[in-house]
Write a protein that holds these residues in place. Structure first.
Motif, PDB file in Angstrom:
ATOM      1  N   THR A  74       0.825  -1.214   0.000  1.00  0.00           N
ATOM      2  CA  THR A  74       0.000   0.000   0.000  1.00  0.00           C
ATOM      3  C   THR A  74       0.861   1.266   0.000  1.00  0.00           C
ATOM      4  OG1 THR A  74      -0.222  -0.048   2.422  1.00  0.00           O
ATOM      5  CG2 THR A  74      -1.937  -1.125   1.129  1.00  0.00           C
ATOM      6  N   ASN A  75       2.084   1.174   0.507  1.00  0.00           N
ATOM      7  CA  ASN A  75       2.976   2.331   0.492  1.00  0.00           C
ATOM      8  C   ASN A  75       3.433   2.707  -0.915  1.00  0.00           C
ATOM      9  OD1 ASN A  75       2.930   2.908   3.219  1.00  0.00           O
ATOM     10  ND2 ASN A  75       4.769   1.749   3.696  1.00  0.00           N
ATOM     11  N   LEU A  76       3.178   1.860  -1.893  1.00  0.00           N
ATOM     12  CA  LEU A  76       3.551   2.161  -3.274  1.00  0.00           C
ATOM     13  C   LEU A  76       2.542   3.055  -3.979  1.00  0.00           C
ATOM     14  CD1 LEU A  76       4.554  -1.407  -4.576  1.00  0.00           C
ATOM     15  CD2 LEU A  76       6.104   0.377  -3.748  1.00  0.00           C
ATOM     16  N   LEU A  77       1.340   3.167  -3.448  1.00  0.00           N
ATOM     17  CA  LEU A  77       0.226   3.724  -4.212  1.00  0.00           C
ATOM     18  C   LEU A  77       0.456   5.158  -4.673  1.00  0.00           C
ATOM     19  CD1 LEU A  77      -2.744   2.254  -2.156  1.00  0.00           C
ATOM     20  CD2 LEU A  77      -2.081   1.640  -4.488  1.00  0.00           C
ATOM     21  N   THR A  78       1.000   6.002  -3.795  1.00  0.00           N
ATOM     22  CA  THR A  78       1.148   7.412  -4.144  1.00  0.00           C
ATOM     23  C   THR A  78       2.106   7.592  -5.311  1.00  0.00           C
ATOM     24  OG1 THR A  78       0.646   8.113  -1.895  1.00  0.00           O
ATOM     25  CG2 THR A  78       1.822   9.673  -3.284  1.00  0.00           C
ATOM     26  N   ALA A  79       3.281   6.998  -5.205  1.00  0.00           N
ATOM     27  CA  ALA A  79       4.263   7.135  -6.290  1.00  0.00           C
ATOM     28  C   ALA A  79       3.774   6.444  -7.557  1.00  0.00           C
ATOM     29  CB  ALA A  79       5.608   6.565  -5.860  1.00  0.00           C
ATOM     30  N   MET A  80       3.038   5.365  -7.419  1.00  0.00           N
ATOM     31  CA  MET A  80       2.523   4.669  -8.592  1.00  0.00           C
ATOM     32  C   MET A  80       1.517   5.547  -9.346  1.00  0.00           C
ATOM     33  SD  MET A  80       0.980   0.836  -8.900  1.00  0.00           S
ATOM     34  CE  MET A  80       2.536   0.178  -8.319  1.00  0.00           C
ATOM     35  N   GLY A  81       0.747   6.328  -8.609  1.00  0.00           N
ATOM     36  CA  GLY A  81      -0.182   7.246  -9.255  1.00  0.00           C
ATOM     37  C   GLY A  81       0.536   8.242 -10.147  1.00  0.00           C
ATOM     38  N   SER A  82       1.718   8.690  -9.715  1.00  0.00           N
ATOM     39  CA  SER A  82       2.508   9.609 -10.537  1.00  0.00           C
ATOM     40  C   SER A  82       2.962   8.937 -11.824  1.00  0.00           C
ATOM     41  CB  SER A  82       3.729  10.108  -9.757  1.00  0.00           C
ATOM     42  OG  SER A  82       3.338  10.983  -8.721  1.00  0.00           O
ATOM     43  N   ALA A  83       3.421   7.694 -11.716  1.00  0.00           N
ATOM     44  CA  ALA A  83       3.859   6.968 -12.912  1.00  0.00           C
ATOM     45  C   ALA A  83       2.705   6.772 -13.891  1.00  0.00           C
ATOM     46  CB  ALA A  83       4.461   5.624 -12.511  1.00  0.00           C
ATOM     47  N   LEU A  84       1.526   6.469 -13.361  1.00  0.00           N
ATOM     48  CA  LEU A  84       0.362   6.249 -14.224  1.00  0.00           C
ATOM     49  C   LEU A  84      -0.060   7.540 -14.915  1.00  0.00           C
ATOM     50  CD1 LEU A  84      -1.890   4.264 -15.164  1.00  0.00           C
ATOM     51  CD2 LEU A  84      -3.258   5.144 -13.257  1.00  0.00           C
ATOM     52  N   ARG A  85      -0.223   8.614 -14.149  1.00  0.00           N
ATOM     53  CA  ARG A  85      -0.745   9.864 -14.708  1.00  0.00           C
ATOM     54  C   ARG A  85       0.265  10.577 -15.601  1.00  0.00           C
ATOM     55  NH1 ARG A  85      -4.792  12.613 -12.583  1.00  0.00           N
ATOM     56  NH2 ARG A  85      -4.601  13.658 -14.602  1.00  0.00           N
ATOM     57  N   ASP A  86       1.559  10.331 -15.364  1.00  0.00           N
ATOM     58  CA  ASP A  86       2.591  10.999 -16.164  1.00  0.00           C
ATOM     59  C   ASP A  86       3.216  10.083 -17.218  1.00  0.00           C
ATOM     60  OD1 ASP A  86       2.123  13.289 -14.740  1.00  0.00           O
ATOM     61  OD2 ASP A  86       3.907  13.141 -13.477  1.00  0.00           O
ATOM     62  N   SER A  87       2.613   8.924 -17.442  1.00  0.00           N
ATOM     63  CA  SER A  87       2.990   8.024 -18.544  1.00  0.00           C
ATOM     64  C   SER A  87       4.429   7.526 -18.434  1.00  0.00           C
ATOM     65  CB  SER A  87       2.780   8.725 -19.895  1.00  0.00           C
ATOM     66  OG  SER A  87       1.460   9.187 -20.023  1.00  0.00           O
ATOM     67  N   SER A  88       4.744   6.921 -17.302  1.00  0.00           N
ATOM     68  CA  SER A  88       6.094   6.409 -17.064  1.00  0.00           C
ATOM     69  C   SER A  88       6.070   4.891 -16.957  1.00  0.00           C
ATOM     70  CB  SER A  88       6.658   7.006 -15.766  1.00  0.00           C
ATOM     71  OG  SER A  88       7.919   6.448 -15.462  1.00  0.00           O
ATOM     72  N   PRO A  89       6.922   4.162 -17.723  1.00  0.00           N
ATOM     73  CA  PRO A  89       6.947   2.697 -17.628  1.00  0.00           C
ATOM     74  C   PRO A  89       7.605   2.244 -16.331  1.00  0.00           C
ATOM     75  CG  PRO A  89       8.688   3.446 -19.097  1.00  0.00           C
ATOM     76  CD  PRO A  89       7.897   4.674 -18.715  1.00  0.00           C
ATOM     77  N   MET A  90       6.936   1.376 -15.603  1.00  0.00           N
ATOM     78  CA  MET A  90       7.445   0.931 -14.314  1.00  0.00           C
ATOM     79  C   MET A  90       6.832  -0.416 -13.978  1.00  0.00           C
ATOM     80  SD  MET A  90       6.872   2.591 -10.594  1.00  0.00           S
ATOM     81  CE  MET A  90       5.513   1.468 -10.337  1.00  0.00           C
ATOM     82  N   ILE A  91       7.581  -1.246 -13.257  1.00  0.00           N
ATOM     83  CA  ILE A  91       7.058  -2.534 -12.817  1.00  0.00           C
ATOM     84  C   ILE A  91       7.276  -2.662 -11.315  1.00  0.00           C
ATOM     85  CG2 ILE A  91       7.316  -5.047 -12.960  1.00  0.00           C
ATOM     86  CD1 ILE A  91       8.126  -4.624 -15.903  1.00  0.00           C
ATOM     87  N   ALA A  92       6.201  -2.897 -10.596  1.00  0.00           N
ATOM     88  CA  ALA A  92       6.265  -3.122  -9.159  1.00  0.00           C
ATOM     89  C   ALA A  92       5.932  -4.577  -8.873  1.00  0.00           C
ATOM     90  CB  ALA A  92       5.286  -2.203  -8.430  1.00  0.00           C
TER      91      ALA A  92
END
Length: 553
Positions: free
Chosen positions: A76-94
């Protein structure tokens, strides 16, 4: 091999060389499979840091950054930063790690349904409940993270599949499991758009993150020269077009860019390249735009917020190249009128910058430091070898003043506006490209959410340069509070100057200094560039005189 080992080997197969993580028991089976490999496992002080670092790696390289988190609170601690990756179109794998299948949902320690948690905050959630699925799941995650509009993917690794089950792993070449997208519109669509473009007597370009992700800088510069066109970047697209170039009008957001706003409102046509025309760019869709020609990799983005006269679905760089070729065949039409329009824009630009540079806000001798003076001074210290990572708050908003040379990279959490990004982003960028000068621009509100990871920077020898705007408040919201209710009605936005940030930075392994006049900055930055550890510059900033509301500049 075990499912955990197969997952680790597939990550390596796909190009993973760095993993950011906060350890947990469920993670160990995969993490320890990296022993003896080239993968660098970096423990951070909070999962949000690891996720933001992975996000920044994706923004910088175009390849997915990777982070790990254990079940429940780690995930759950990933959610905030993950929102940035989603909204700003950044490829990432958690990779999140779940308890054993038979215990999920029964109230085991840290039990939570990760599928429910991550729904809506990532491009795809992929569970690995059996070891045999592991290699496919990792390859699928890379495909989805990189394809179309990039974004984050969550892979949920169930503990029994990682530790107690075996799988035959067969390595594959990534080029055989994914094809990079360079799709372009039909030739007839390109030709129609080109004819429309040259039919206008005034055209402006708006360049967003889609242009940035596709590395369309050269195409944008060529088209701007060809059509006598001013170019504006979205904040998310900042650095795709060199803002030091004559054609650049800077950045347009709801907080700043009055010159761009003024030009847009009388320009006949705006060519939108890889921008969703989000709330940030358009002042929550209050920005007036006339005819729009829009390029985007996702068809559903075209015409979503503003009607268009032409829509081109495709990769920005490839589409712009075809559009340039088509425009060259018909560019003479209205060329003289566009050149006259452009000359008028340059006059407005010169007057705009003269007024800003000659204002009290640019006083370099002011103490505490005025934000405009800070950014104008810092701007002279940036070259094409630089990467700038800015925070969501005031430091990021004032940084829109920067006129970046070609080759500079700039990153900021824009559309999700999440705090806690700048420091882990700077660490990630420096580790990925150690020969670059990496600047971290943040304020005391942002630093409060990531301070401990100054130690991560020191431990990992990421000699970043941290420029800390210290105004003793949550500055952006304090200014909005003043704008709405008037000065003296502040509640919950003041922090204080009690914290010894310089001492804290030193205690965490950094070199540190405090200044209250911006004239001291150039010498310190030159010293910091030669340092063998992170260099923290605590800038005592005037948070009362200048406001970004209703518009910073």
């Amino acid at each position: 091999m075990t499912g955990g080992k197969a997952v680790a080997m597939t990550l390596i197969e796909q190009g993973c060389r760095t993993v950011y993580e906060v350890p947990g028991g469920q993670i160990l089976s995969v993490m320890n499979s990296f022993r003896g490999t080239d993968v660098r496992v970096i423990p951070v002080r909070h999962e949000n840091t690891g996720c933001a670092a992975a996000d920044a790696f994706g923004r910088l390289t175009g390849e997915p950054g990777v982070c790990f988190a254990t079940t429940g609170p780690g995930a759950t601690n990933l959610l905030t930063a993950m929102g940035s990756a989603l909204r700003d179109s950044s490829p990432m794998i958690a990779l999140v790690f779940q308890n054993k299948s038979q215990d999920v949902g029964r109230g085991d320690a840290q039990d939570v349904d990760h599928g429910d948690v991550f729904k809506g905050i990532c491009k795809k959630y992929i569970p690995i409940r059996t070891a045999s699925v592991g290699p496919w799941a990792i390859r699928e995650a890379y495909r989805i993270a990189k394809s179309g509009r990039p974004g984050p993917v969550v892979v949920d690794c169930f503990r029994d599949a990682m530790e107690n089950q075996e799988v035959d792993y067969e390595p594959l070449d990534p080029k055989n499991t994914m094809v990079a997208s360079a799709c372009v519109p039909y030739a007839s669509v390109i030709e129609d758009a080109a004819k429309k473009l040259v039919g206008y007597k005034s055209v402006a370009i708006l360049a967003g993150v889609g242009a940035k992700n596709s590395h369309a800088t050269d195409e944008l510069m060529e088209l701007a020269e060809l059509l006598h066109t001013p170019v504006v970047s979205t904040h998310n697209g900042m650095s795709v077009y060199p803002t030091a170039d004559e054609h650049a009008l800077g950045v347009r957001t709801r907080f700043a860019g009055s010159l761009a706003r003024e030009v847009f409102e009388y320009t006949e046509c705006v060519l939108v390249c890889g921008s969703s025309l989000s709330a940030s760019t358009t002042s929550r869709w209050a920005l007036k735009l006339n005819d729009i020609i829009q390029i985007d990799i996702e068809p559903e983005q075209i015409g979503r917020h503003y009607p268009v006269v032409a829509g081109l679905v495709g990769n920005c760089k490839a589409t712009l190249r075809l559009l340039i070729d088509a425009v060259k065949k018909v560019v003479a039409e209205n060329d003289a009128e566009r050149e006259k329009y452009y000359a008028g824009v340059l006059e407005k630009k010169a007057a705009y910058w003269k007024k800003l540079r000659e204002s009290d806000r640019a006083d370099v001798n002011a103490s505490p430091v005025r934000p405009v003076a800070y950014m104008l001074t810092f701007n002279k210290l940036i070259d094409e070898n630089s990467i700038v990572c800015a925070a969501a708050g005031n430091s990021g908003i004032w940084s829109q003043i920067l006129q970046l040379p070609k080759g500079t990279r700039y990153f900021k959490p824009v559309n999700f506006g999440a705090m806690g990004f700048a420091l882990p982003a700077a660490i990630s960028c420096k580790l990925a490209e150690p020969d670059k000068d990496v600047f971290c621009l943040l304020g005391d509100g942002e630093l409060g959410m990531s301070l401990a990871d100054l130690e991560t920077a020191a431990r990992e020898k990421a000699n970043i340069i941290v420029l800390h705007m210290n105004d003793g408040q949550y500055g952006l919201i304090k200014q909005e509070e003043d704008h709405m209710y008037g000065p003296g009605h502040n509640l919950g936005t003041n922090i204080s100057h009690v914290c010894d940030y310089e001492g804290a930075a030193r205690a965490l392994g950094c070199e540190a200094v405090t200044i209250d006049k911006i004239t001291e900055l150039p010498a310190l930055v030159e010293k910091a560039k030669k340092a063998d550890k992170p260099f923290f510059i605590n800038i005592i900033t005037d948070g009362q005189t200048d406001s970004v509301f209703p518009e910073a500049y």
